[in-house]
Design an enzyme around this catalytic site. Structure first.
Site, PDB file in Angstrom:
ATOM      1  N   TYR A   1      33.059  39.273  35.492  1.00  0.00           N
ATOM      2  CA  TYR A   1      34.087  40.011  34.849  1.00  0.00           C
ATOM      3  C   TYR A   1      36.007  38.997  35.813  1.00  0.00           C
ATOM      4  O   TYR A   1      36.222  39.330  37.050  1.00  0.00           O
ATOM      5  CB  TYR A   1      34.591  41.141  35.986  1.00  0.00           C
TER       6      TYR A   1
ATOM      7  N   LEU B   1      31.864  57.392  29.923  1.00  0.00           N
ATOM      8  CA  LEU B   1      32.611  57.870  28.810  1.00  0.00           C
ATOM      9  C   LEU B   1      32.845  56.756  27.496  1.00  0.00           C
ATOM     10  O   LEU B   1      34.029  57.051  26.861  1.00  0.00           O
ATOM     11  CB  LEU B   1      34.195  57.636  29.616  1.00  0.00           C
TER      12      LEU B   1
ATOM     13  N   ARG C   1      33.298  54.116  27.762  1.00  0.00           N
ATOM     14  CA  ARG C   1      34.320  52.767  27.133  1.00  0.00           C
ATOM     15  C   ARG C   1      35.825  53.562  26.651  1.00  0.00           C
ATOM     16  O   ARG C   1      36.406  52.870  26.220  1.00  0.00           O
ATOM     17  CB  ARG C   1      34.319  51.814  26.747  1.00  0.00           C
ATOM     18  N   GLY C   2      35.680  54.490  27.359  1.00  0.00           N
ATOM     19  CA  GLY C   2      37.053  55.783  26.700  1.00  0.00           C
ATOM     20  C   GLY C   2      37.007  56.615  25.738  1.00  0.00           C
ATOM     21  O   GLY C   2      37.673  57.756  25.241  1.00  0.00           O
TER      22      GLY C   2
ATOM     23  N   SER D   1      36.526  59.824  25.895  1.00  0.00           N
ATOM     24  CA  SER D   1      37.035  60.266  27.369  1.00  0.00           C
ATOM     25  C   SER D   1      38.128  61.380  27.084  1.00  0.00           C
ATOM     26  O   SER D   1      38.484  62.138  28.151  1.00  0.00           O
ATOM     27  CB  SER D   1      38.304  59.037  27.953  1.00  0.00           C
TER      28      SER D   1
HETATM   29  N1  LIG Z   1      25.390  45.941  33.739  1.00  0.00           N
HETATM   30  C1  LIG Z   1      26.562  46.188  32.268  1.00  0.00           C
HETATM   31  O1  LIG Z   1      26.008  45.447  31.596  1.00  0.00           O
HETATM   32  C2  LIG Z   1      27.630  46.791  32.066  1.00  0.00           C
HETATM   33  C3  LIG Z   1      28.701  46.833  31.598  1.00  0.00           C
HETATM   34  C4  LIG Z   1      29.957  47.597  31.224  1.00  0.00           C
HETATM   35  C5  LIG Z   1      30.054  48.543  32.674  1.00  0.00           C
HETATM   36  N2  LIG Z   1      29.867  47.637  33.393  1.00  0.00           N
HETATM   37  C6  LIG Z   1      30.315  48.631  35.067  1.00  0.00           C
HETATM   38  O2  LIG Z   1      30.390  50.442  34.245  1.00  0.00           O
HETATM   39  C7  LIG Z   1      31.573  50.204  35.532  1.00  0.00           C
HETATM   40  C8  LIG Z   1      32.067  51.825  34.009  1.00  0.00           C
HETATM   41  O3  LIG Z   1      32.038  51.120  32.676  1.00  0.00           O
HETATM   42  P1  LIG Z   1      33.205  51.484  31.664  1.00  0.00           P
HETATM   43  O4  LIG Z   1      34.707  51.045  32.259  1.00  0.00           O
HETATM   44  O5  LIG Z   1      33.038  51.292  30.391  1.00  0.00           O
HETATM   45  O6  LIG Z   1      33.108  53.014  31.680  1.00  0.00           O
HETATM   46  P2  LIG Z   1      33.927  53.768  31.117  1.00  0.00           P
HETATM   47  O7  LIG Z   1      34.192  55.234  32.056  1.00  0.00           O
HETATM   48  O8  LIG Z   1      32.816  54.960  29.976  1.00  0.00           O
HETATM   49  O9  LIG Z   1      35.306  53.499  30.748  1.00  0.00           O
HETATM   50  C9  LIG Z   1      36.278  53.303  31.442  1.00  0.00           C
HETATM   51  C10 LIG Z   1      37.446  53.292  30.284  1.00  0.00           C
HETATM   52  O10 LIG Z   1      37.996  55.037  29.545  1.00  0.00           O
HETATM   53  C11 LIG Z   1      38.818  54.630  30.555  1.00  0.00           C
HETATM   54  N3  LIG Z   1      38.884  56.609  30.761  1.00  0.00           N
HETATM   55  C12 LIG Z   1      39.498  57.464  30.355  1.00  0.00           C
HETATM   56  N4  LIG Z   1      39.886  58.859  30.608  1.00  0.00           N
HETATM   57  C13 LIG Z   1      39.275  57.972  32.201  1.00  0.00           C
HETATM   58  C14 LIG Z   1      39.119  58.582  33.370  1.00  0.00           C
HETATM   59  N5  LIG Z   1      38.741  60.158  33.724  1.00  0.00           N
HETATM   60  N6  LIG Z   1      37.776  58.009  34.127  1.00  0.00           N
HETATM   61  C15 LIG Z   1      38.034  56.430  33.867  1.00  0.00           C
HETATM   62  N7  LIG Z   1      37.720  56.340  33.114  1.00  0.00           N
HETATM   63  C16 LIG Z   1      38.842  56.320  31.682  1.00  0.00           C
HETATM   64  C17 LIG Z   1      40.202  53.962  30.865  1.00  0.00           C
HETATM   65  O11 LIG Z   1      40.967  54.011  30.090  1.00  0.00           O
HETATM   66  P3  LIG Z   1      42.104  53.749  30.689  1.00  0.00           P
HETATM   67  O12 LIG Z   1      42.184  52.693  31.822  1.00  0.00           O
HETATM   68  O13 LIG Z   1      42.828  52.369  29.323  1.00  0.00           O
HETATM   69  O14 LIG Z   1      42.902  54.336  30.357  1.00  0.00           O
HETATM   70  C18 LIG Z   1      38.949  52.943  30.846  1.00  0.00           C
HETATM   71  O15 LIG Z   1      39.450  52.276  29.901  1.00  0.00           O
HETATM   72  C19 LIG Z   1      32.315  49.206  34.589  1.00  0.00           C
HETATM   73  O16 LIG Z   1      33.459  48.917  35.459  1.00  0.00           O
HETATM   74  C20 LIG Z   1      31.452  47.994  35.172  1.00  0.00           C
HETATM   75  O17 LIG Z   1      31.173  48.006  36.427  1.00  0.00           O
HETATM   76  C21 LIG Z   1      28.345  47.524  33.270  1.00  0.00           C
END
Ligand SMILES: NC(=O)c1ccc[n+]([C@@H]2O[C@H](COP(=O)([O-])OP(=O)(O)OC[C@H]3O[C@@H](n4cnc5c(N)ncnc54)[C@H](OP(=O)(O)O)[C@@H]3O)[C@@H](O)[C@H]2O)c1
Length: 342
Positions: A64, A217, A219-220, A223
């Site tokens: 990352y 979410l 990836r947003g 959300s």
């Molecule tokens: N193992 C794997 O293959 C893999 C793949 C992907 C991710 N991950 C891990 O899982 C974690 C979470 O994944 P993700 O970031 O894709 O998940 P997510 O929580 O589905 O999406 C995050 C996105 O949602 C938006 N969002 C809107 N409202 C939110 C709220 N209340 N809380 C949090 N986010 C909100 C954020 O927007 P803004 O910041 O733009 O406002 C951000 O861009 C990653 O950080 C990583 O550590 C693992």
């Protein structure tokens, strides 16, 4: 960084061999990569606020931002108020190979590579052990027993506490678990990504392996904050994601509007409803939220107070049944790397 002191956020245990962690984890990926610009000071403040609120699980990957995210977490732990950094458990993914122009060029699960990746991660995080060390994708050229065997060596030498997997399919999970205790599988799981329910989740439960759910979410996308006019940088993951593409976005955002009606009626936000739904799927599941700001973190934490009764769960199921999203969860070339989808 082993959890020692009680804190207010509820705990869940990652499988029969894994640690107890807060019921929500903080995924830090978007603070360094894949989701456009991020603000370093706000990222650090968000990690500190999460620790202060009782979140004890921080998720990262060595790829990352090519080490950026581990160094950010290392700094956050060192500058956290006394005790908070020590209570945090860090989950680190490894194995992805990067190119000089920032692209991805495959995966390396060879035992010597595993130990090399770990040595660099320990240095960047500034810690003497990694709480959960996680294979990011199964390397098709290396038997998983060899990769997990090297991870087990790291447990024996004290450099790693627990072994995790990511996006592994049921057969690989069984082979890994026959080699060493596995704490949890990290995999995408949300209202619109439910393919694990058929085989992977039952396999985890049979073997006593926990789950950290990402993309709760989507990836947003689900959300409640996503708007169709949002412009994405070329290096934003979502600019190539089928679910965000012009032909699919309208359909997927229409699903979100049905969730909004339910969330409004309950006095919660769409994001809280979506996170609470994942929390409701089992005590063995720990959602990782990708909050990058204290505001988004606060909203996510609110999901811990949302309980969904049988009628509400049935209504959500009816509004967004399995398979209702348009588009795959990754671009075709990345779907190829998902052992979980084979
Ligand atoms: N193992 C794997 O293959 C893999 C793949 C992907 C991710 N991950 C891990 O899982 C974690 C979470 O994944 P993700 O970031 O894709 O998940 P997510 O929580 O589905 O999406 C995050 C996105 O949602 C938006 N969002 C809107 N409202 C939110 C709220 N209340 N809380 C949090 N986010 C909100 C954020 O927007 P803004 O910041 O733009 O406002 C951000 O861009 C990653 O950080 C990583 O550590 C693992």
């Amino acid at each position: 960084m082993t959890s020692t002191t009680p804190h207010p956020t509820p705990l869940r245990t990652l499988g029969s061999s894994g640690p107890a962690v807060s019921a929500l984890g903080l995924g830090c990926m978007g603070m360094s990569a894949l989701y456009g610009e991020s603000d370093r000071a706000e990222s650090l403040a968000t990690i500190h606020a999460a620790l202060d609120a009782g979140i004890t699980l921080l998720d990262t990957g060595d790829f990352y931002g090519m080490g950026h995210n581990e160094m950010l977490i290392g700094e956050a732990l060192r500058t956290a108020p006394a005790g908070a950094g020590e209570r945090a458990l860090v989950s680190v993914k490894f194995g992805a190979l990067r190119t000089l122009d920032g692209g991805f060029s495959g995966y390396d699960g060879r035992p010597a590579a595993v130990k090399n990746f770990a040595a660099y991660s320990l240095q960047r995080l500034g810690v003497d052990h990694i709480d959960i060390y996680r294979l990011s994708r199964v390397d098709p050229d290396v038997p998983i027993e060899e990769t997990v065997g090297a991870m087990a060596d790291l447990v024996r030498s004290g450099h790693v506490r627990h072994i995790g997997l990511s996006e592994a399919g049921a057969a690989s999970i069984r082979r890994a678990a026959a080699t060493a205790p596995i704490s949890d599988l990290q995999i995408e799981y949300s209202l619109i990504s439910r393919s694990i329910e058929a085989e992977i989740l039952p396999t985890l439960r049979e073997l006593g392996i926990g789950m950290t759910a990402y993309g709760v979410l989507s990836r947003g996308l689900i959300s409640g904050h996503w708007t169709p006019d949002r412009r994405l940088a070329a290096n934003d993951f979502r600019s190539a994601s089928p679910r965000f593409s012009a032909e699919n976005l309208q359909h997927n955002l229409a699903l979100v509007e049905t969730l909004r009606d339910m969330a409004d009626a309950k006095g919660v936000t769409v994001a809280q409803l979506a996170i609470a739904w994942v929390l409701s799927r089992g005590e063995d599941i720990v959602p990782l939220v990708g909050a990058r700001t204290r505001g988004r973190l606060d909203e996510s934490l609110g999901a811990l107070d949302v309980s969904l009764d049988a009628d509400e769960l049935a209504a959500i199921e009816k509004a967004v049944p399995p398979g209702s999203a348009a588009g795959e969860r990754y671009p075709a070339v990345q779907m190829e790397h998902l052992d979980s989808e084979k």
